[in-house]
Design an enzyme around this catalytic site. Structure first.
Site, PDB file in Angstrom:
ATOM      1  N   GLU A 109      47.130 -27.186  -4.766  1.00 31.93           N
ATOM      2  CA  GLU A 109      45.752 -27.350  -5.246  1.00 31.93           C
ATOM      3  C   GLU A 109      45.218 -28.712  -4.809  1.00 31.93           C
ATOM      4  OE1 GLU A 109      45.295 -26.686  -9.461  1.00 31.93           O
ATOM      5  OE2 GLU A 109      43.119 -26.947  -9.351  1.00 31.93           O
ATOM      6  N   GLU A 155      50.934 -19.161 -11.856  1.00 29.37           N
ATOM      7  CA  GLU A 155      51.183 -20.559 -12.246  1.00 29.37           C
ATOM      8  C   GLU A 155      52.283 -20.554 -13.290  1.00 29.37           C
ATOM      9  OE1 GLU A 155      47.762 -23.010 -13.194  1.00 29.37           O
ATOM     10  OE2 GLU A 155      46.571 -22.057 -11.612  1.00 29.37           O
ATOM     11  N   GLN A 209      53.420 -27.353  -9.123  1.00 27.15           N
ATOM     12  CA  GLN A 209      52.910 -27.052  -7.803  1.00 27.15           C
ATOM     13  C   GLN A 209      53.908 -27.588  -6.781  1.00 27.15           C
ATOM     14  OE1 GLN A 209      48.780 -28.237  -7.422  1.00 27.15           O
ATOM     15  NE2 GLN A 209      48.191 -27.150  -9.291  1.00 27.15           N
ATOM     16  N   ASN A 247      40.070 -17.891 -10.994  1.00 29.04           N
ATOM     17  CA  ASN A 247      41.244 -18.486 -11.638  1.00 29.04           C
ATOM     18  C   ASN A 247      40.892 -18.851 -13.073  1.00 29.04           C
ATOM     19  OD1 ASN A 247      43.859 -20.232 -11.647  1.00 29.04           O
ATOM     20  ND2 ASN A 247      42.267 -21.675 -12.274  1.00 29.04           N
ATOM     21  N   GLU A 248      41.771 -18.510 -13.991  1.00 26.91           N
ATOM     22  CA  GLU A 248      41.581 -18.890 -15.407  1.00 26.91           C
ATOM     23  C   GLU A 248      40.111 -18.730 -15.806  1.00 26.91           C
ATOM     24  OE1 GLU A 248      43.641 -22.542 -16.510  1.00 26.91           O
ATOM     25  OE2 GLU A 248      45.561 -21.621 -16.017  1.00 26.91           O
ATOM     26  N   TYR A 280      52.953 -21.898 -18.753  1.00 27.49           N
ATOM     27  CA  TYR A 280      53.637 -23.170 -18.507  1.00 27.49           C
ATOM     28  C   TYR A 280      54.664 -23.433 -19.600  1.00 27.49           C
ATOM     29  CZ  TYR A 280      50.407 -24.484 -14.792  1.00 27.49           C
ATOM     30  OH  TYR A 280      49.708 -24.535 -13.608  1.00 27.49           O
TER      31      TYR A 280
HETATM   32  O1  AHR Z   1      48.178 -26.434 -12.244  1.00 25.95           O
HETATM   33  C1  AHR Z   1      47.248 -27.230 -12.919  1.00 25.95           C
HETATM   34  C2  AHR Z   1      46.150 -26.426 -13.574  1.00 25.95           C
HETATM   35  O2  AHR Z   1      46.680 -25.656 -14.606  1.00 25.95           O
HETATM   36  C3  AHR Z   1      45.438 -25.421 -12.715  1.00 25.95           C
HETATM   37  O3  AHR Z   1      44.430 -25.979 -11.953  1.00 25.95           O
HETATM   38  C4  AHR Z   1      44.867 -24.480 -13.727  1.00 25.95           C
HETATM   39  O4  AHR Z   1      44.711 -23.173 -13.218  1.00 25.95           O
HETATM   40  C5  AHR Z   1      45.854 -24.552 -14.881  1.00 25.95           C
HETATM   41  O5  AHR Z   1      45.228 -24.728 -16.083  1.00 25.95           O
END
Ligand code: AHR
Length: 508
Positions: A28, A307, A356, A175-176, A251
């Protein structure tokens, strides 16, 4: 002290193939992921090709990375692709409002990204802008990239020096979109996804695999809404579903979002909480897959976990908007545990992207902003040791009599995790001992074949906090493991405390 885990693997009962794309990556425009990470510019002293760092390319080529997601993340929904084409001096500067408010000069754009994919030998996964873009803008990006012949976007591409179309399969529809990608409701986005998907065309042989922006964590209702929309296409002439997959993000955050904890300083209790949160990926994938089964029992629509990974407080003294964190032996075990879970969900999980690849969150590679030195993280080594699972047939590991468990915040965490696969006559077994202080022995009854010619590697370190730096780049590095052998048709593997081991052998 050590515990013994008994298991059975039927070598001749192959399960679903583990899609190589679950070993996918993510780049990103965030912090030093692109600028200073992948891309240093053509005038840099660091060896590069067209501005792309060649040592980063070389390190990632050793992982056989199957795909690279770009340009975001949250950045994707404020990225306007035409800002990143044409002569660099003419490209406009924009403000990266999500990530530190820094100025983005757009020197790394579509052509640079496609060149990076070619150098890496990987497939592009482009995340289009739904949040602040238009259907026309996204549609023309697809045309610019993938169409042959003579049309306005194709002429534009040729004028920028690229005659042939590229091949691009993976295409993200935002995205999101429940958050940074537009703060939409599920119902609102599901309608948008249909509209955007309609105008992302297949040109010639290029068949897009469209990925609808999915849920956060355990929000199963979001997935259900997207699946319902697919089952009500409302047009008899539609041959394929409008999108081929739905994504989800999860996450591993051991603390709270406000205080996620340090990447390098943690107690044993915090370590186990981390592992218990990582283990919930199994529950997450099961939950989303169960919802999808109701609407798509043939499993034609995939889950894309685009992610995942650990998210800690940023390293002290670094820009809070850059999400730069260290990576320890703990992160390596989070990765190895995720892969075991991914292998078990091979029937529905078609792709996963760690967040990432360079300098951001659970990275493979960290680069020093001053000296430029490159360091491979413990997580990098897990990806390398596990790459033989890519496109291999999964083999179920039946644990007999239970594995050792720890009570973590009221939930049970199995401290030994194992997965196995078979490809081209080769068996690969991955084993993680999550126990911070105790060794474990695993005995696997290998049925339906004979395994010989074992090769084993181990990744462990003095402490769970151990990590690599430019001064000590191999504090956590794999080495040959002499603790694996075959005895009477059984594979016996010794796992020291907090270790990750792979064992490979030929199957006859
Ligand atoms: O990976 C960091 C961020 O986490 C990304 O930009 C977003 O999609 C997520 O909230």
């Amino acid at each position: 002290m050590s515990s013994t885990v008994n298991a059975v693997v039927n070598l001749d009962l192959e399960g679903p193939v583990i899609n190589r794309h679950v070993y996918g990556h993510f780049a990103e425009h965030l912090g030093r992921c692109i600028y200073g990470g992948f891309y240093v510019g053509e005038d840099s002293d660091i060896p590069n090709e067209g501005g792309i760092r060649l040592d980063v390319v070389e390190a990632l080529r050793a992982l056989d990375i199957p795909n690279l997601r770009w340009p975001g993340g949250c950045f994707a929904d404020e990225y306007h692709w035409r800002d990143g084409i044409g002569p660099k001096e003419d490209r406009p500067v924009m403000v990266n409002t999500h990530w530190g408010g820094v100025e983005e000069n757009n020197h790394f754009g579509t052509h640079e990204f496609m060149a990076l994919c070619e150098l890496l030998g990987t497939e592009p996964y482009i995340s289009g802008n739904v949040g602040s873009g238009t259907v026309q803008e996204m549609s023309e990006w697809v045309e610019y990239l993938t169409r042959d012949g003579d049309s306005p976007a194709v002429r534009e591409r040729k004028a920028n020096g690229r005659e042939e179309p590229w091949s691009v399969k993976y295409w993200g529809l935002g995205n999101e979109t429940w958050g940074c990608g537009g703060n939409m409701t599920a119902e609102q986005y599901a309608l948008e996804a249909r509209r955007y998907a309609t105008y992302c065309r297949d040109y010639g042989d290029n068949k897009l695999y469209r990925i609808a922006a999915g849920a956060s964590d355990f929000s199963y209702g979001w997935t259900e809404t997207l699946m319902k929309q697919l089952s009500h296409l409302g047009c008899q002439r539609v041959e394929r579903p409008l999108y081929q997959a739905v994504s989800v993000h999860y996450y591993t955050v051991a603390g709270t979002w406000a205080d996620k904890g340090s990447a390098t300083e943690f107690t044993d209790a915090e370590y186990y909480t981390t592992m218990a949160k990582a283990a919930r990926t199994d529950e997450l994938l099961t939950g989303h897959a169960n919802v999808m089964d109701l609407y798509d029992p043939k499993k034609e629509i995939g889950i894309v976990l685009d992610e995942w990974g650990t998210w800690w407080n940023v390293e002290p003294g670094t820009n809070p908007g850059f999400l730069y964190q260290q990576n320890t032996m703990r992160d390596a075990l989070v990765a190895s545990l995720h892969f075991d879970i991914f292998h078990r969900h091979a029937d529905r999980l078609v792709m996963a992207n760690i967040a990432q690849t360079v300098n951001v969150l659970q990275a493979m590679i960290l680069t020093d902003p001053d000296s430029g030195a490159l360091v491979l993280t413990p997580t990098y080594h897990v990806f390398r040791m596990n790459k033989g699972h890519q496109d291999a047939a999964s083999l179920q590991v039946h644990v007999v009599g239970g594995a050792p468990v720890k009570d973590v915040d009221g939930a049970e965490l199995a401290t030994v995790s194992v997965s196995a696969s078979r490809k081209d006559g080769r068996l690969l077994v991955s084993l993680s001992n999550l126990d911070a202080g105790e060794a474990a022995d695993v005995e696997i009854d290998l049925r339906g074949g004979v395994v010989a010619g074992l090769e084993s590697e181990i990744l462990t370190a003095g402490t769970l906090h151990s990590h690599n730096t430019p001064e000590a780049p191999e504090a956590v590095a794999p080495r040959a493991h002499d603790g694996a052998r075959i005895e009477g048709g059984r594979l016996l593997v010794h796992l020291p405390a907090h270790s990750f081991v792979t064992v490979a052998g030929d199957v006859a």
